[in-house]
Every structure is written in C-alpha cells, then in structure tokens.
Design an enzyme around this catalytic site. Structure first.
Site: not given
Length: 418
Positions: A234-235, A238, A350
């Site tokens: 789930c990059a 970036g 988060c």
C-alpha cells in the site's frame, strides 16, 4: 442553467457533501468527479474548502440551524446541507453574505428557498459565531472517550479547529535545501510557513517531500537497509518508499491504484530514487521470494487524520471499523508469509481505533508464535513521544501539541524468529 458567478463551485461542493453524508464516500474519492466541470484551480480549491469546512464544523452549524427552525430539518435534507454550506462560507471562509445567498438559494431552485433564506437571514442578523473548538459528533467523541479518555477528546476538538501543519522529510539531512522550520527528529522538519509546495526551495530538485511526522516513523523504524530487500505494501504516493530507498533498501512498492502509482513514480523521478513498482492487490500478489522486511501501511478507517480529512468524523461507523480490521487481518497473514526468518514486519495504520491497532496485533501474535514484538525504544521517537509498555507506538492528537500536534497513528514492529 442560471448563470450566477460561483454557482458551479457551490454545486460541486454540494455534490461532494451529498456523496460523503448519504453514501459514506471519502471526500478525496469524489472530489475529482464533483469538480470535473470546473476549469480553474481556484474554483476547485474553493469547492473543496466549502465541503471540508462544512464537515469540520457540522455539529455546530447544525446547532445554529436547529435554533432557528420551528420543525427540525431531516439530517439528510437538502435544505439543511445547503444551509450548512451557506453558514460555513459566511462564518469560516468569510464569504460576503450577498454571494452566499445568491449561490445558496439557487441550489434550492424548486425547493424550500424561502425557508433557507429566512433561517440564514435570521441567524446572520444575530451576529452568530462558531466555537473556537469545533464540537465532535457525539458518537465519535464517546467512542474515543471510552478508548483514550477525556483529555484525548479535548485535544481532538482543539486539533479539529484548523488544518494541521506541513511536515517534510529531507532526502539528505546534511545537505538538503529546504524552506526552514522546526526539526522534530533528525531529517524531518515542521515548516514554520507554507505556501504552494512546488514553489518552495528544494522541492523541484527532489531535496524533500511532504510527509507528516507520524507517517514518517514506520519506515524510520526499519533502519538502514544495506542492500537488503523490503516489500512496501500500500505504498503510494511513495513517502515511505522514498525513505526506504534513501536508507539503502531494495524496495518493491506495491499498490492497488494505478493512478496513485503514477504519483509514486513521479516522486521517485523527482528525488532521483529507485524502486520496483507493482500495481496489484496485495491479497492477490505472490512474490518470487521472501523479503528481509515487510512494511504494511494497511488500509484503515483513517480516523487519525481527521484534521485534514474531516469527512471521517461523519462517515465512519462501527461496521466500517470492523470491516477494515477484517481486511487488515488478511493482509497481515499475507505479509507474514512473505518474510524471511529473522526479518521484520512493520505494521502501521493512521487510525485512532484500537480494533485496527492494539487489538489487531494482539490477535496476530496470538495466532503466530514465531513472531515477537521488537519493542520501539524512546530514542527512536521524537522528543515528547514514548512507546507503550508493550513496545508499540500509539500516537494521539495531544502528542507534540505545543508544536501543532500529530496525526493519530498506531505502529508495531515485529520480528520473525529464525
């Protein structure tokens, strides 16, 4: 269609609010579609601002409206939503009342325009004001109070009053040109002033990228790569990928979204960093070999970033939390299988919900006796933030409050036994 200046912008804002409040869509997901007919960037920005500030202050806006209506308007009534927008523009964005009325009433063409006009006029004649600390929706406040206590809820209300500060990660802390600010931890700066990001010193040259301090901690906790392999799940867009690349990791960055991966690629090009980018669902992907580390920044309810995304306060339910927790458990299972013996699995969300954090990792460790917590130490964190007794990192809104607070996060670092 009536040609009224600013009307198309208000229609876009109403479309966004309708999608959030009626369908539970994320504001980010619907913004592009709602604003597709707007040509000017400033019009798109205004539409977003109207929708976001309406959501940020919605509980208090509703209290004003209810004080001036004989019969309560339904929560999802169009007239209520338009009145919320009108008041948000007048009281928060300081839009002149005549412009608010001209565009707001036109949104109710064929509907209760007289009602909206009367309520708005009566309120404005009374010189209304919103509280300095926006009121949280009661269901959210009670849930967080049960988990974290009254002080956290108070801090969240204070934090909701305005958008969070901008933090940046430096590509090379020793030589990077940057706009200046307060160093929160080596290589990470909280800007003292902000403006258009692309115009700031060092951005175009790839010297830094925007990344909230909370979001920057997970990759930092994996340390130096020294050529070892890491899967960044789930990059996109970036930030963590670039952090890992700078630290010498051989990064495979995986994300489901082709659009977000394009942004990741652009960020890598700007900063002169490299990673292998793959567009695929992590639940379907099968790597050719196990990695030395896996960073899973898992899909979550995102309640920890409510300051910049106030829509989460009004669309995330207990069911959403349970659904995300179920997805996270599946992704943890996948990530665990891709890790070499002795390797590290870094899990982050988060979210301010324990079901997605502490409870999630507790269940994972109960089911995986070959994984142990590699406790985070105080010297790995910014001053003012400490690991929990279990060695996790739990970030709440009051942390670093004197510097503008932090996004809510949960981070756990685990190691697979040899």
């Amino acid at each position: 269609m009536t040609d009224i200046a600013g009307l198309a912008t208000r229609r876009a804002a109403l479309t966004m609010l309708d999608a959030v409040l009626r369908r539970g869509d994320a504001l980010d997901q619907v913004e592009a579609r709602a604003c597709r007919h707007l040509e000017l960037p400033e019009d798109k920005a205004m539409a977003r601002a109207i929708a976001a500030e309406t959501l940020r202050h919605m509980v208090d806006l509703d209290a004003l409206i209810d004080a001036r209506t004989r019969q309560p308007l339904a929560d999802d009534a169009k007239a209520r939503t338009v009145l919320r927008m009108m008041l948000a523009q007048a009281l928060v964005l300081k839009t002149p009342a005549h412009a608010v009325v001209a565009t707001g009433l036109e949104l109710l063409s064929g509907g209760p325009r007289r009602l909206a006009h009367g309520v708005f006029g009566a309120l404005m004649r009374g010189d209304p004001a919103l509280p300095e600390k926006p009121t949280l929706p009661e269901t959210v406040a009670q849930r967080w109070r049960d988990h974290w206590g009254d002080a956290m809820v108070e801090a969240a209300s204070i934090g909701l009053a305005k958008a969070p500060p901008i933090d940046i990660t430096l590509r090379d802390p020793e030589t990077a040109a940057h706009p200046g600010g307060t160093e929160l931890i080596p290589g990470h700066i909280r800007l003292s002033e902000s403006g258009p990001v692309p115009a700031m010193p060092g951005y175009a040259e790839g010297a830094w990228w925007v990344q909230n301090i909370s979001a920057a901690l997970p990759a930092r906790l994996l340390g130096n790569g020294a050529g070892r392999s890491v899967y960044d799940l789930c990059a996109a867009p970036g930030g963590k990928t670039m952090q890992l690349a700078v630290k010498g990791w051989q990064v495979t960055a995986l994300d489901l979204s082709e659009k977000r991966n394009r942004r990741l690629s652009e960020n890598l090009e700007r900063t002169g960093l490299a990673a292998n980018i793959i567009t695929m669902d992590a639940l379907r992907w099968q790597p050719e070999a196990q990695a030395d580390a896996v960073l899973l920044d898992a899909p979550c309810t995102a309640t920890g970033i409510f300051r910049r995304h106030p829509d989460v306060l009004h669309r995330i339910s207990e069911r959403d939390i349970a659904d995300r927790a179920q997805l996270q458990a599946k992704m943890l299972e996948q990530a665990a299988a891709w890790l070499k013996p002795g390797g590290h699995l870094l899990y982050a969300v988060c979210s301010l919900e324990p079901e997605e954090g502490e409870a999630q990792i507790g269940q994972f460790l109960d089911a995986h006796s070959d994984f142990l917590i590699n406790a985070v130490t105080p010297d790995e964190l910014p001053d003012g933030l400490s690991p929990t007794d279990e060695g996790y990192v739990r970030i709440l809104p009051h942390h670093l409050a004197e510097l503008g607070g932090m996004d809510g996060f949960f981070i756990a670092r685990m190691q697979r036994e040899n």
